[in-house]
Design an enzyme around this catalytic site. Structure first.
Site, PDB file in Angstrom:
ATOM      1  N   GLU A   1     -13.088  52.695 -47.992  1.00 49.57           N
ATOM      2  CA  GLU A   1     -12.947  52.001 -49.288  1.00 49.57           C
ATOM      3  C   GLU A   1     -11.656  52.394 -50.007  1.00 49.57           C
ATOM      4  O   GLU A   1     -11.675  52.966 -51.106  1.00 49.57           O
ATOM      5  CB  GLU A   1     -14.151  52.278 -50.184  1.00 49.57           C
TER       6      GLU A   1
ATOM      7  N   GLU B   1     -21.806  48.687 -45.182  1.00 52.37           N
ATOM      8  CA  GLU B   1     -22.697  49.523 -45.985  1.00 52.37           C
ATOM      9  C   GLU B   1     -23.556  48.649 -46.881  1.00 52.37           C
ATOM     10  O   GLU B   1     -23.098  47.654 -47.436  1.00 52.37           O
ATOM     11  CB  GLU B   1     -21.895  50.423 -46.941  1.00 52.37           C
TER      12      GLU B   1
HETATM   13  C1  GAL Z   1     -19.643  53.456 -51.027  1.00 52.21           C
HETATM   14  C2  GAL Z   1     -18.998  54.566 -50.234  1.00 52.21           C
HETATM   15  C3  GAL Z   1     -20.027  55.486 -49.604  1.00 52.21           C
HETATM   16  C4  GAL Z   1     -21.071  55.849 -50.610  1.00 52.21           C
HETATM   17  C5  GAL Z   1     -21.709  54.584 -51.144  1.00 52.21           C
HETATM   18  C6  GAL Z   1     -22.805  54.816 -52.145  1.00 52.21           C
HETATM   19  O1  GAL Z   1     -18.784  53.019 -52.023  1.00 52.21           O
HETATM   20  O2  GAL Z   1     -18.183  54.049 -49.230  1.00 52.21           O
HETATM   21  O3  GAL Z   1     -19.384  56.627 -49.117  1.00 52.21           O
HETATM   22  O4  GAL Z   1     -20.494  56.560 -51.645  1.00 52.21           O
HETATM   23  O5  GAL Z   1     -20.724  53.823 -51.776  1.00 52.21           O
HETATM   24  O6  GAL Z   1     -23.320  53.601 -52.611  1.00 52.21           O
END
Ligand code: GAL
Length: 688
Positions: free
Chosen positions: A150, A307
């Site tokens: 990110e 994610e």
């Molecule tokens: C994303 C990030 C992850 C974790 C996640 C939590 O932004 O890439 O490492 O922090 O959010 O929602």
């Protein structure tokens, strides 16, 4: 297909074994197998464990993790670990720290505190990635590379010394001479003329609005500076493993990075989707918008949902969990809209650290009695059944333009009023989402040959070439729909003189003399003339409410389909249509509320002959069609609380089309109509 090594829907999540004793790893892989996990992202935040000091690397534990995965048939999306530099680095080399616009550094202790322009950071990141690429190039677990994490998420601007130097270099490259820079930035204003490059600073804390072109250029520069890090790592990885696909995870409509420039540098796109369950149906609309963007960024290849959360996140003030069934529904929604991978943050819920209250595939309480775990296992089984879908694509005839330059420009200080660019784009996307009309996003300068309708909201800053591209699209028979405050400035944020909307004036057949934003809660009214299908917007005379913005529009060939009814604007055009070449161009000089906008867009879609795949789909049922080599996969997703009956019949150009086939999730053969349970999903392989 993303990876020949894994011709399935990717299923897994961020795996952070460094947070656990090795004894837990054996249980991890056992559970991964049980859940049908086939890919995990490893190493994302492992830098401190992989490199205890500048001279020492510790690969042993990482070798063991990858070996264990390979031995269990689980592949790895190996991350380059550069998103969170170890504390020793900034202790030894304080120049790696990023600096904000007030000159204050960001310290280590969280993550992502590094300056993208620090030569030390770049040197150490390159050294780490070079070793990693060499070491794991032939590892049987390696299926893809995941660069950093990110980019720009928490820290997207650096004003430190190295960044300022790099910024001057970037400007020299863009403008060549100081004269050209002074002209582009309009430095004749407020005595801002620069006589040497060293005088130029990043836009720092200042008593009043910094020069707007300097601000837009700085955003371009920062996006490019982060991109340079990404391509630096990519080049190292590609040299070691030309055949292994490379990605980095995006965040949907994320303002700091110009995603069009980024997407062409990586092999497949991926994003992290965290819609807020507290927002009701807006959540699935928001997720759909992000999926469509991520897919459109690289249309030739499916994307990965890198994610999402199984239950609840920990970073909103109030973190609602996903109710039973929602995680499955939203996961399959990603596949429906073009994803070939469904992954989570993270595999096992952390015991310590800032994200211990963040949901995971394996919850704190273990698996035995866990609802989340049951759903994780069931989802793994569902995704395995969807293997035939891999590699199929969505064919959209409608596109919405997105341009990061327009976004940066329109939201600067010193504008006539506030326009929230991403929200405006999302409003238009929502119409197509709710009508189940497939829609891509495009850059306004892109090849528009695939599309019949292009919607271009709030294109405030528009390069001449891009305007010409839109004009050609209309001349060749396309339908363009654009809105207030478009075409106003060129790529240097300088007004295109001689009447707004600048280079769009000809295609729209009008010019705009002046405008006024409206106060919160203030409205005007818009009177629609009686129109027929021929006008593009069919309907009786009616009066609708409008808000946010009003313009004084003069027609130069366009026809007014609606006029303002009140105030000084009364009688002036509010919605216009212009026949141009083989096509038509519409202009909306105000903001209509959603139902009224929908009515207008219904007419525009009819004019462009674009429509949904299927007719009369019950409310809250989302429909999407993926296609590959004659195979067609119809996704029906019921976001409502009640079961819905869906008639499987085509519409418009596809009238008469039948969607009978086999539901890949159940094996059931379905014919004329099908019931989709509340929060249920059907994936019908049509014609089987
Ligand atoms: C994303 C990030 C992850 C974790 C996640 C939590 O932004 O890439 O490492 O922090 O959010 O929602």
């Amino acid at each position: 297909m993303i990876s020949a090594k894994l011709p399935k829907i990717f299923y897994g999540g961020d795996y952070n074994p460094e947070q656990w004793p090795e004894a837990v790893w054996a249980e991890d892989v056992k559970l991964m197998r049980e859940a049908g996990v086939n890919l995990v992202s490893v190493g994302i935040f492992s830098w401190a464990r992989l490199q205890p000091n500048e001279r020492t690397y510790d690969w042993g534990w990482f070798d063991r993790v990858l070996d264990l995965l390979a031995a269990n048939g689980i592949l790895a999306c190996v991350a380059t670990a550069t998103a969170s530099p170890p504390a020793w680095m900034s202790t030894k080399y304080p120049d790696v720290l990023a600096v904000d616009a007030e000159g204050k550094p960001y310290y280590p202790g969280a993550r992502q505190h590094y300056s993208p322009c620090s030569p030390t950071y770049r040197r150490l990141a390159a050294a780490l990635v070079t070793r990693m690429a060499k070491r794991y190039a032939k590892h049987p677990a390696l299926a893809a590379w995941h660069i950093n994490n990110e980019y720009g998420c928490h820290m997207s601007e650096c004003h430190g010394e190295a960044s300022t130097r790099a910024w001057r270099g970037w400007l020299k490259n863009r403008y060549g001479t100081l004269e050209a820079l002074n002209a582009a930035w309009g430095t004749a204003f407020w005595s801002q003329h620069y006589y040497s490059w060293e005088e130029i600073l990043t836009p720092r804390r200042a008593p009043y609005h910094p020069n707007p072109t300097q601000q837009v250029d700085f955003k371009r520069f920062m996006s490019d500076a982060f991109l340079e890090l990404c391509t630096m790592e990519r080049d190292i990885l590609r040299a070691a493993t030309p055949e292994v696909p490379i990605t980095t995870n995006f965040m949907g409509f994320f303002k700091p990075l110009d995603h069009w420039r980024w997407a062409r540098e990586i092999d497949f796109t991926a994003w992290d989707s965290y819609p807020d369950p507290a927002t009701g149906h807006a959540a699935e609309a928001a997720a759909a918008c992000g999926h469509d963007l991520t897919r459109s960024l690289k249309k030739e290849r499916p994307f990965v949902l890198m994610e999402q959360v199984t239950s609840q996140v920990n970073w909103r003030p109030t973190n609602l969990l996903k109710r039973p069934g929602v995680m499955r529904l939203w996961s399959l929604q990603a596949v429906a809209r073009g994803a070939d991978g469904v992954m989570f943050f993270q595999w096992r819920a952390s015991q310590g650290g800032a994200e211990k209250f963040h949901g995971a595939m394996v919850p704190h309480g273990g698996t035995a009695e866990s609802r989340v775990w049951r759903e994780v296992k069931a989802l793994g089984a569902d995704l395995a059944r969807l293997e035939p879908v891999v590699g199929s694509r969505i064919q959209a005839r409608v596109a919405i333009t997105v341009d990061w330059n327009a976004w940066w420009g329109v939201e600067l200080d010193s504008r006539p009023g506030r326009i929230n660019y991403a929200a405006t784009v999302a409003e238009f996307h929502r119409y197509f989402f709710e009508r189940n009309i497939a829609v891509d996003f495009v850059h306004p300068g892109a090849d528009l040959g695939d599309y019949d309708l292009v919607v271009a909201p709030a294109l405030y800053l528009l390069a001449k070439n891009d305007a010409v591209n839109l004009e050609k699209f209309v001349a060749r028979g396309g339908v363009l729909f654009t809105t207030y405050f478009s075409g106003v400035a060129d790529e240097n944020d300088r007004i295109v003189l001689g009447g707004y909307p600048g280079y769009l004036r000809r295609v729209l057949g009008l010019w705009v003399e002046e405008w006024s934003p409206m106060m919160e809660g203030e409205t005007n009214r818009v009177r629609f003339a009686k129109t027929t299908a021929k006008d593009g917007v069919k309907g009786p005379t009616r009066v609708a409410t409008c808000s946010h913005w009003c313009e004084v529009v003069h027609l130069e060939g366009a026809r007014a389909l609606a006029t303002f009814a009140e105030d000084f604007f009364a009688g002036g055009p509010a919605l216009t249509a212009n026949a141009f070449g083989q096509g038509a161009a519409y202009y909306l000089a105000t903001k209509l509320d959603a139902p009224e906008l929908a009515r207008v867009l219904d007419g525009v879609c009819a004019r462009a002959k674009v429509g949904p795949v299927m007719a009369s789909v019950p409310k809250d049922v989302e429909v999407s069609l993926r296609e590959r080599d004659g195979a067609r996969f119809l996704f029906l997703m019921n976001h409502g609380a009640k079961a819905a009956r869906v008639r499987l019949a085509g519409v418009g150009a596809g009238a008469g089309a039948k969607f009978a086939g086999v539901d890949l999730l159940t094996g059931e053969r379905v014919g004329r109509a099908v019931t989709v349970a509340a929060l249920g999903v059907r994936v019908i392989e049509v014609g089987t």
